[in-house]
Write a protein that holds these residues in place. Structure first.
Motif, short mmCIF file in Angstrom:
data_model
loop_
_atom_site.label_atom_id
_atom_site.label_comp_id
_atom_site.label_asym_id
_atom_site.label_seq_id
_atom_site.Cartn_x
_atom_site.Cartn_y
_atom_site.Cartn_z
N ILE A 5 0.94 -1.10 0.07
CA ILE A 5 -0.03 -0.03 0.01
C ILE A 5 0.98 1.29 0.19
N CYS A 7 0.81 5.48 -0.24
CA CYS A 7 -0.17 6.54 0.20
C CYS A 7 0.39 7.77 0.46
N LEU A 76 -6.60 3.58 -5.84
CA LEU A 76 -7.90 3.99 -5.05
C LEU A 76 -8.40 5.30 -5.57
N PHE A 105 -1.50 -1.02 -4.07
CA PHE A 105 -2.69 -0.43 -3.81
C PHE A 105 -2.44 0.83 -3.51
N ILE A 107 -3.13 5.10 -2.65
CA ILE A 107 -3.95 5.99 -2.14
C ILE A 107 -3.41 7.45 -2.15
N LEU A 127 -13.98 2.35 -3.55
CA LEU A 127 -14.75 1.90 -2.23
C LEU A 127 -15.90 2.43 -1.87
N ALA A 137 -9.57 4.82 4.39
CA ALA A 137 -9.25 4.19 3.08
C ALA A 137 -8.21 3.04 3.16
N ARG A 138 -7.24 3.31 3.96
CA ARG A 138 -6.22 2.35 4.24
C ARG A 138 -6.77 1.14 5.12
N VAL A 141 -9.00 -1.05 2.65
CA VAL A 141 -8.17 -1.75 1.75
C VAL A 141 -7.61 -2.87 2.50
N GLN A 144 -10.30 -5.64 3.17
CA GLN A 144 -10.59 -6.24 1.80
C GLN A 144 -9.44 -7.12 1.50
N ILE A 145 -8.28 -6.85 1.57
CA ILE A 145 -7.35 -7.71 1.21
C ILE A 145 -7.30 -9.12 2.02
#
Length: 160
Positions: A5, A7, A76, A105, A107, A127, A137-138, A141, A144-145
């Protein structure tokens, strides 16, 4: 398949950090059985450029530089595609099975992503129709992972 991730912005200590760390730990442990993970995070500073287009371009360059070479990029973005958790899992498994070494991913900052990053992304993912703060958001994510890993492994966490 390693998961990253990247971001704009830092996640400070607090409930969001605690929840994110919980999912990151779960990804590292549960992901081994399905060859997804571990999770790494790159936190980058927000651009101080005056114009929003300049900020987005500067942040896009920094985000792209922070990713492993050859990583499949998933941006994202509020204008991206929405996916069910099951479809998201299928996407990750398909990438893993295709021999993808790294998936990232990304952000963006408050202004969104610059065109260079969106062009480099294989997929833009939303999302949902709402805009979320990068801290939330982090967490979403990461959850969901983890959920995708449990779906792929047949674990009962996902009960849809």
């Amino acid at each position: 398949m390693r998961v990253h991730i990247a971001c704009i912005g830092r996640l400070k200590n607090g409930p969001e950090r605690t929840l994110f760390d919980r999912y990151a730990d779960r990804i590292g442990k549960a992901g081994r059985s399905v060859s997804i993970g571990p999770l790494s995070v790159s936190e980058l500073a927000e651009s101080r450029a005056q114009r929003d287009d300049d900020r987005k371009a500067e942040e896009a360059r920094a985000l792209l530089a922070a990713m492993p070479s050859g990583a499949v990029i998933i941006a994202l973005d509020e204008t991206g595609k929405t996916r069910s958790s099951t479809s998201f899992c299928e996407d990750l498994v398909r990438l893993r099975d295709a021999g993808t070494a790294d998936v990232a991913f990304v952000i963006g900052g408050p202004d969104g992503h610059g065109p260079a990053l969106l062009k480099a992304a294989r997929l833009s993912l939303a999302l949902g129709p709402m805009t979320w703060p990068h801290q939330i958001a982090r967490v979403l994510v990461a959850e969901q992972i983890y959920r995708a890993i449990t779906i792929a492994s047949g674990h009962p966490y996902h009960r849809a």
